[in-house]
Write a protein that holds these residues in place. Structure first.
Motif, PDB file in Angstrom:
ATOM      1  N   LYS A  37     102.059 118.971  -1.741  1.00 54.55           N
ATOM      2  CA  LYS A  37     101.520 117.672  -1.319  1.00 54.55           C
ATOM      3  C   LYS A  37     100.955 116.827  -2.462  1.00 54.55           C
ATOM      4  CE  LYS A  37      98.551 115.388   1.954  1.00 54.55           C
ATOM      5  NZ  LYS A  37      97.644 115.507   3.075  1.00 54.55           N
ATOM      6  N   PRO A  38     100.177 117.380  -3.403  1.00 56.60           N
ATOM      7  CA  PRO A  38      99.662 116.528  -4.485  1.00 56.60           C
ATOM      8  C   PRO A  38     100.763 115.894  -5.317  1.00 56.60           C
ATOM      9  CG  PRO A  38      98.547 118.655  -4.498  1.00 56.60           C
ATOM     10  CD  PRO A  38      99.646 118.736  -3.496  1.00 56.60           C
ATOM     11  N   PHE A  39     101.848 116.604  -5.502  1.00 59.59           N
ATOM     12  CA  PHE A  39     102.950 116.056  -6.289  1.00 59.59           C
ATOM     13  C   PHE A  39     103.677 114.950  -5.519  1.00 59.59           C
ATOM     14  CE2 PHE A  39     102.365 120.339  -7.975  1.00 59.59           C
ATOM     15  CZ  PHE A  39     102.221 120.054  -9.325  1.00 59.59           C
ATOM     16  N   ARG A  40     103.838 115.144  -4.221  1.00 58.38           N
ATOM     17  CA  ARG A  40     104.489 114.110  -3.404  1.00 58.38           C
ATOM     18  C   ARG A  40     103.664 112.837  -3.369  1.00 58.38           C
ATOM     19  NH1 ARG A  40     105.252 118.117   0.726  1.00 58.38           N
ATOM     20  NH2 ARG A  40     103.575 117.051   1.824  1.00 58.38           N
ATOM     21  N   SER A  41     102.362 112.974  -3.158  1.00 60.18           N
ATOM     22  CA  SER A  41     101.510 111.783  -3.067  1.00 60.18           C
ATOM     23  C   SER A  41     101.388 111.101  -4.432  1.00 60.18           C
ATOM     24  CB  SER A  41     100.140 112.137  -2.514  1.00 60.18           C
ATOM     25  OG  SER A  41      99.495 113.071  -3.336  1.00 60.18           O
ATOM     26  N   SER A  42     101.402 111.855  -5.505  1.00 66.71           N
ATOM     27  CA  SER A  42     101.361 111.255  -6.841  1.00 66.71           C
ATOM     28  C   SER A  42     102.643 110.496  -7.136  1.00 66.71           C
ATOM     29  CB  SER A  42     101.142 112.332  -7.900  1.00 66.71           C
ATOM     30  OG  SER A  42      99.926 112.984  -7.703  1.00 66.71           O
ATOM     31  N   SER A  43     103.768 111.058  -6.725  1.00 68.40           N
ATOM     32  CA  SER A  43     105.046 110.375  -6.924  1.00 68.40           C
ATOM     33  C   SER A  43     105.090 109.075  -6.131  1.00 68.40           C
ATOM     34  CB  SER A  43     106.185 111.292  -6.499  1.00 68.40           C
ATOM     35  OG  SER A  43     107.413 110.642  -6.605  1.00 68.40           O
ATOM     36  N   ARG A  44     104.560 109.128  -4.918  1.00 60.80           N
ATOM     37  CA  ARG A  44     104.521 107.916  -4.090  1.00 60.80           C
ATOM     38  C   ARG A  44     103.611 106.867  -4.711  1.00 60.80           C
ATOM     39  NH1 ARG A  44     103.778 110.067   1.086  1.00 60.80           N
ATOM     40  NH2 ARG A  44     101.574 110.223   0.617  1.00 60.80           N
ATOM     41  N   ALA A  45     102.496 107.290  -5.302  1.00 57.84           N
ATOM     42  CA  ALA A  45     101.580 106.355  -5.955  1.00 57.84           C
ATOM     43  C   ALA A  45     102.243 105.698  -7.165  1.00 57.84           C
ATOM     44  CB  ALA A  45     100.305 107.074  -6.377  1.00 57.84           C
ATOM     45  N   LEU A  46     102.998 106.467  -7.925  1.00 60.56           N
ATOM     46  CA  LEU A  46     103.712 105.889  -9.075  1.00 60.56           C
ATOM     47  C   LEU A  46     104.741 104.854  -8.617  1.00 60.56           C
ATOM     48  CD1 LEU A  46     104.287 108.956 -11.386  1.00 60.56           C
ATOM     49  CD2 LEU A  46     103.015 106.895 -11.929  1.00 60.56           C
TER      50      LEU A  46
ATOM     51  N   ALA B  57      93.489 112.442 -13.401  1.00 58.54           N
ATOM     52  CA  ALA B  57      93.312 111.427 -14.445  1.00 58.54           C
ATOM     53  C   ALA B  57      94.652 111.038 -15.057  1.00 58.54           C
ATOM     54  CB  ALA B  57      92.365 111.946 -15.527  1.00 58.54           C
ATOM     55  N   GLY B  58      95.529 112.005 -15.243  1.00 56.41           N
ATOM     56  CA  GLY B  58      96.855 111.715 -15.793  1.00 56.41           C
ATOM     57  C   GLY B  58      97.679 110.821 -14.883  1.00 56.41           C
ATOM     58  N   VAL B  59      97.605 111.079 -13.591  1.00 55.64           N
ATOM     59  CA  VAL B  59      98.350 110.257 -12.630  1.00 55.64           C
ATOM     60  C   VAL B  59      97.777 108.848 -12.582  1.00 55.64           C
ATOM     61  CG1 VAL B  59      98.882 109.984 -10.178  1.00 55.64           C
ATOM     62  CG2 VAL B  59      99.120 112.210 -11.265  1.00 55.64           C
ATOM     63  N   ILE B  60      96.461 108.716 -12.647  1.00 55.13           N
ATOM     64  CA  ILE B  60      95.841 107.384 -12.638  1.00 55.13           C
ATOM     65  C   ILE B  60      96.250 106.597 -13.872  1.00 55.13           C
ATOM     66  CG2 ILE B  60      93.631 106.178 -12.802  1.00 55.13           C
ATOM     67  CD1 ILE B  60      92.479 108.372 -10.977  1.00 55.13           C
ATOM     68  N   VAL B  61      96.222 107.241 -15.022  1.00 56.19           N
ATOM     69  CA  VAL B  61      96.634 106.566 -16.262  1.00 56.19           C
ATOM     70  C   VAL B  61      98.104 106.181 -16.185  1.00 56.19           C
ATOM     71  CG1 VAL B  61      97.025 106.940 -18.727  1.00 56.19           C
ATOM     72  CG2 VAL B  61      94.855 107.607 -17.694  1.00 56.19           C
ATOM     73  N   ALA B  62      98.946 107.073 -15.664  1.00 56.68           N
ATOM     74  CA  ALA B  62     100.371 106.764 -15.544  1.00 56.68           C
ATOM     75  C   ALA B  62     100.601 105.591 -14.600  1.00 56.68           C
ATOM     76  CB  ALA B  62     101.128 107.996 -15.061  1.00 56.68           C
ATOM     77  N   CYS B  63      99.848 105.519 -13.517  1.00 62.68           N
ATOM     78  CA  CYS B  63      99.986 104.406 -12.569  1.00 62.68           C
ATOM     79  C   CYS B  63      99.608 103.079 -13.224  1.00 62.68           C
ATOM     80  CB  CYS B  63      99.119 104.642 -11.342  1.00 62.68           C
ATOM     81  SG  CYS B  63      99.775 105.846 -10.196  1.00 62.68           S
ATOM     82  N   VAL B  64      98.519 103.084 -13.970  1.00 62.22           N
ATOM     83  CA  VAL B  64      98.080 101.854 -14.628  1.00 62.22           C
ATOM     84  C   VAL B  64      99.093 101.417 -15.688  1.00 62.22           C
ATOM     85  CG1 VAL B  64      96.300 100.880 -16.136  1.00 62.22           C
ATOM     86  CG2 VAL B  64      95.645 102.230 -14.153  1.00 62.22           C
ATOM     87  N   VAL B  65      99.553 102.354 -16.489  1.00 59.86           N
ATOM     88  CA  VAL B  65     100.536 102.024 -17.528  1.00 59.86           C
ATOM     89  C   VAL B  65     101.822 101.518 -16.899  1.00 59.86           C
ATOM     90  CG1 VAL B  65     102.005 103.047 -19.307  1.00 59.86           C
ATOM     91  CG2 VAL B  65      99.576 103.552 -19.272  1.00 59.86           C
ATOM     92  N   LEU B  66     102.254 102.161 -15.831  1.00 57.37           N
ATOM     93  CA  LEU B  66     103.491 101.747 -15.165  1.00 57.37           C
ATOM     94  C   LEU B  66     103.348 100.372 -14.522  1.00 57.37           C
ATOM     95  CD1 LEU B  66     106.329 102.720 -14.592  1.00 57.37           C
ATOM     96  CD2 LEU B  66     105.496 103.683 -12.472  1.00 57.37           C
ATOM     97  N   ALA B  67     102.196 100.079 -13.941  1.00 62.45           N
ATOM     98  CA  ALA B  67     101.985  98.762 -13.331  1.00 62.45           C
ATOM     99  C   ALA B  67     101.998  97.665 -14.390  1.00 62.45           C
ATOM    100  CB  ALA B  67     100.670  98.740 -12.560  1.00 62.45           C
TER     101      ALA B  67
END
Length: 80
Positions: free
Chosen positions: A55-64, A4-14
């Motif tokens: 892996k979760p950290f790498r894929s989250s960084s790529r998503a950001l 949930a934190g990564v999703i929120v960060a992605c939306v805020v960053l976009a």
């Protein structure tokens, strides 16, 4: 909780990248750096567990990174 934190960060960053493209680079780099620390810490585990934990950290960084670049790219396509 991390998902949930990564999703929120992605939306805020976009949204930030769309509204303020130049000023969105610093928060994006900071978030990716933070996730990089987690990835490096996870990769210290022995053998296949290291890849599994990082892996979760790498894929989250790529998503950001993708969400920030998508916001800047959308801003660049505006007609005005």
């Amino acid at each position: 909780m991390m998902i949930a934190g990564v999703i929120v960060a992605c939306v805020v960053l976009a949204v930030l990248a769309f509204l303020l493209p130049r000023l969105s680079r610093h928060p994006q780099n900071g978030a990716q750096r933070t996730l990089g620390f987690g990835s490096r810490a996870g990769s210290k585990a022995p053998g296949p567990l290291g890849r599994l934990f990082s892996k979760p950290f790498r894929s989250s960084s790529r998503a950001l990174g993708r969400s920030g670049s998508a916001g800047r790219r959308a801003r660049g396509r505006l007609p005005f």
